[in-house]
Scaffold this active site. Structure first.
Site, PDB file in Angstrom:
ATOM      1  N   GLY A 291       0.837  -1.211   0.000  1.00  0.00           N
ATOM      2  CA  GLY A 291       0.000   0.000   0.000  1.00  0.00           C
ATOM      3  C   GLY A 291       0.863   1.249   0.000  1.00  0.00           C
ATOM      4  O   GLY A 291       1.937   1.289  -0.615  1.00  0.00           O
ATOM      5  N   SER A 292       0.409   2.252   0.737  1.00  0.00           N
ATOM      6  CA  SER A 292       0.999   3.599   0.592  1.00  0.00           C
ATOM      7  C   SER A 292       2.449   3.734   1.050  1.00  0.00           C
ATOM      8  O   SER A 292       3.115   4.702   0.664  1.00  0.00           O
ATOM      9  CB  SER A 292       0.139   4.609   1.348  1.00  0.00           C
ATOM     10  OG  SER A 292      -1.135   4.664   0.764  1.00  0.00           O
ATOM     11  N   THR A 293       2.924   2.822   1.894  1.00  0.00           N
ATOM     12  CA  THR A 293       4.343   2.923   2.290  1.00  0.00           C
ATOM     13  C   THR A 293       5.244   2.805   1.061  1.00  0.00           C
ATOM     14  O   THR A 293       6.376   3.263   1.050  1.00  0.00           O
ATOM     15  CB  THR A 293       4.722   1.815   3.298  1.00  0.00           C
ATOM     16  OG1 THR A 293       4.238   0.556   2.818  1.00  0.00           O
ATOM     17  CG2 THR A 293       4.159   2.084   4.672  1.00  0.00           C
ATOM     18  N   PHE A 294       4.679   2.197   0.000  1.00  0.00           N
ATOM     19  CA  PHE A 294       5.449   1.965  -1.223  1.00  0.00           C
ATOM     20  C   PHE A 294       5.597   3.238  -2.053  1.00  0.00           C
ATOM     21  O   PHE A 294       6.382   3.268  -3.003  1.00  0.00           O
ATOM     22  CB  PHE A 294       4.734   0.878  -2.042  1.00  0.00           C
ATOM     23  CG  PHE A 294       5.629   0.098  -2.960  1.00  0.00           C
ATOM     24  CD1 PHE A 294       6.573  -0.786  -2.444  1.00  0.00           C
ATOM     25  CD2 PHE A 294       5.533   0.212  -4.332  1.00  0.00           C
ATOM     26  CE1 PHE A 294       7.387  -1.529  -3.284  1.00  0.00           C
ATOM     27  CE2 PHE A 294       6.342  -0.526  -5.188  1.00  0.00           C
ATOM     28  CZ  PHE A 294       7.282  -1.401  -4.652  1.00  0.00           C
ATOM     29  N   LYS A 295       4.830   4.271  -1.681  1.00  0.00           N
ATOM     30  CA  LYS A 295       4.879   5.513  -2.474  1.00  0.00           C
ATOM     31  C   LYS A 295       6.253   6.162  -2.428  1.00  0.00           C
ATOM     32  O   LYS A 295       6.574   7.029  -3.242  1.00  0.00           O
ATOM     33  CB  LYS A 295       3.812   6.495  -1.986  1.00  0.00           C
ATOM     34  CG  LYS A 295       2.400   6.076  -2.395  1.00  0.00           C
ATOM     35  CD  LYS A 295       1.324   6.932  -1.752  1.00  0.00           C
ATOM     36  CE  LYS A 295      -0.056   6.378  -2.116  1.00  0.00           C
ATOM     37  NZ  LYS A 295      -1.123   6.890  -1.239  1.00  0.00           N
TER      38      LYS A 295
END
Lengths: 577, 85
Positions: A291-295
């Site tokens: 999810g967003s940690t991958f941004k």
């Protein structure tokens, strides 16, 4: 006066006697020579064999320590009860008594005591009180043997990393398995002379069979931090009624893992009471959609390629963005946002637009550069590579999906290693848990040095992204991770779990996560928290960020971590060096 | 006289040889006993170390501190860090 005939007869008898004696002595002499000269070597060997026996010397398994030399795994000897059925005069009565003391089924014990064998195990690894009780009863055909046992003084703490050794002293899981050859040592042989009653008189270690004590292992793990991580994780799982979770604490500059834990867990001292799936170290074996940690990957690529600066603006489409026929939403509809705000508020649309500007090929290169889709090389068993499809198999929506942490599965260890590359100024480190291996005399035979796998982004890009990640905590989605005394940089993530049976995503099943490092400009620790299927709340900023704060708050005084000071930051340090 | 002295010397040598053999065997018993005792002490030391580290395990200490002594974790602001400089 004897007659001449009588004298002649007497002489004849005397001569006969003498001949007999001489012949007798000749026979004896012959036998003596046969025994002492001809058969001597064989007889001497037989005699030796009767009173000489070879005993095996089991080498002690090496001890495992944490980085402060706290014992994590050590040997102990424990009593086991065996039966000698031919010596047991009354199997029924003996079986009843033994079964009562040891808490066994009497019929089963009796069956063993009626076996034609001369050795049967009754019960292995029992406590000393039971042994004392049996000793007082002096039962026929029942004996005690002391066996080596592996003991883990901290119980379930660090169990997934340590693993466990089996009943016969072989490592079966975790580091016990991975480093089994070093820990186990080498079995030796002892030649021992016994007297008539079997008492040992002399012993001599056979030169060609010298035993070697198992090597000791010193880990990078700090049990103080490990305990903080495990207790904070337990509290979070209990309060959110989650299914499980993981925490990793790492030194971002070296890749040394200071704490690593997962739930569900097990106690290696009583391993059979747990299901084998509880033994698995999910931090390295189980990939999940981040999810967003991958941004941070898209952001790092954009900053490193100088496509964006943190104050550049982009349009977030008022919360609705069509990507290849699929409409992507943001939680809060926004129009124009700065690059920094995209990350601070975790805008999906903003992250997708950043990745689109970076381009498929370059973005794919950065995914690989950050180590996704390949093993980190950590010295733990069962590591997964995660799932990252090669670029030639991407669909029209893959770039957008990957930008927000979908269509990719990473292990918690891969994610924290990638995040550490941002924290340390751009170097992707190889994570490790074994600091050194020492031989039986205490000499170091192997030491792990920090290893830079590759340089991923520039120091300037890392410093700029760190500033943005600091604002995620001070102004964005991770307010609950903030520390009163130290600047924290980090990123939240909330991902729906993939439905492996039917495809798509499962409703109401989330993985909430947060990684953070502090002090932001010159970090000493990076912590990743992943909570699996929390029930009461699901946002990473509300579920995982408080766990980070709890661990960090305790780690600050424990490690005496001082706040950021002006002039001491990663960029300044690395440029100077 | 010479025969008597010779016999006495021979007897002395024989007895000395027997005594020497006996001493070697006794030393062998003693050495073995000490080897076993050493091995036992080493095992005991390992077992005690295991017990010791089990007793000082943080999990156990904190559980006891909180349940038996009523201690609590410091609240935010109660911990003040002092710079070494």
């Amino acid at each position: 006066m004897e007659s001449p005939r009588a004298i002649q007869r007497k002489n004849g008898r005397f001569t006969f006697s003498m001949v007999c004696v001489v012949v007798g002595f000749c026979v004896l002499a012959f036998r003596l020579v046969e025994l002492q000269v001809v058969d001597s070597p064989d007889l001497a060997r037989e005699a030796k064999d009767q009173h000489r026996k070879i005993h095996l010397i089991e080498p002690g398994r090496g001890t495992i320590y944490d980085r402060r030399e706290t014992v994590l795994a050590i040997n102990s000897d424990v009593p086991s009860i065996f039966g000698d059925p031919p010596q047991c005069l009354n199997p029924r009565e003996t079986a009843g008594t033994v079964a009562a003391v040891l808490g066994l089924d009497a019929d089963h014990v009796e069956q063993k005591l009626r076996s034609p064998k001369s050795f049967v195990w009754i019960k292995r690894r029992i406590d000393d009180h039971a042994v004392e009780a049996l000793r007082h009863m002096s039962l026929d055909g029942i004996g005690v043997i002391r066996e080596r046992q592996r003991v883990y003084p901290n119980g379930a703490l660090l169990s997934h990393v340590l693993g466990f050794a089996g009943i016969d002293g072989y490592g079966l899981e975790g580091l016990e398995w991975k480093y089994d050859r070093s820990l186990r040592g080498k079995r030796g042989q002892l030649l021992m002379d016994h007297d008539a009653v079997g008492q040992p008189i002399f012993s001599e270690v056979l030169a060609e069979q010298l035993p070697a004590v198992g090597h000791d292992i010193v880990l990078t793990i700090d049990m103080g931090l490990q305990y903080m991580a495990e207790s904070a994780l337990d509290e979070a799982i209990e309060s959110t009624q989650a299914k499980g979770g993981n925490v990793i604490v790492m030194d971002p500059f070296t890749g040394a893992i200071l704490a690593m834990t997962g739930r569900p867990t097990f106690n290696p001292n009583a391993v059979r009471q747990y299901q084998p799936e509880q033994w698995r170290n999910r931090v390295v074996t189980d990939p999940y959609e981040p999810g967003s940690t991958f941004k941070i990957v898209a952001a790092a690529a954009a900053l490193n390629e100088e496509i964006f600066r943190s104050d550049d603006r982009l349009f977030a489409e008022d919360g609705h963005y069509d990507v290849g026929g699929t409409v992507v939403h943001d939680i809060h509809s926004r129009g124009w946002m700065t690059f920094s705000e995209v990350i601070e508020h975790s805008s999906n649309i903003g992250a997708i637009k950043i990745a689109q500007r970076v381009g498929e090929e370059t973005f794919s290169d950065y995914l690989h550069a950050f180590g996704f889709g390949e093993k980190t090389g950590v010295d733990l068993s069962g590591e997964s590579s995660g799932i990252l499809r090669p670029r030639d198999r991407w669909s029209g929506r893959s770039l957008a999906s990957l930008a927000i942490g979908h269509e990719v599965a990473v292990t918690p260890l891969q994610l924290i290693t990638a995040a550490a590359a941002v924290a340390n100024g751009g170097s992707l480190m190889r994570p490790y848990v074994v600091a050194e291996v020492r031989d039986g005399d205490g000499y170091t035979v192997m030491r792990t040095e920090p290893h830079v796998r590759k340089k991923v982004i520039s120091i300037q890009a890392a410093a700029e992204l760190t500033e943005i990640l600091s604002r995620v905590v001070s102004q964005g989605t991770a307010g609950m991770a903030a520390l009163p005394s130290h600047a924290v940089a980090g990123k939240t993530g909330t991902a729906q779990k993939a439905d492996r049976k039917h495809g798509g995503y499962l409703k109401d099943q989330y993985i909430s996560s947060f990684f953070g490092f502090f002090p932001a400009r010159f970090p000493q620790l990076i912590i990743l928290v992943v909570i699996d299927e929390p029930k009461t709340e699901f946002w990473g900023g509300k579920v995982a960020a408080p766990v980070f704060r709890k661990i960090a708050e305790q780690a600050v005084p424990y490690l005496n971590i001082l706040p950021d000071v002006p002039g001491r930051d990663i960029a300044a340090l690395l440029v100077a060096s | 006289m010479k025969v008597i002295l010779g016999s006495a010397l021979l007897l002395f040598l024989m007895l000395f040889s027997v005594w020497e053999d006996q001493e070697i065997v006794n030393l062998g018993y003693a050495t073995e006993e000490m080897r076993l005792a050493k091995a036992h002490q080493y095992e005991r030391q390992q077992a005690l170390m295991g017990k010791y580290y089990g007793l000082i395990s943080l999990d156990r200490i904190e559980r006891r501190a909180m349940t038996q002594l009523g201690l609590v974790r410091p609240q935010a602001g109660q911990v003040i860090l002092m710079s070494k400089q």
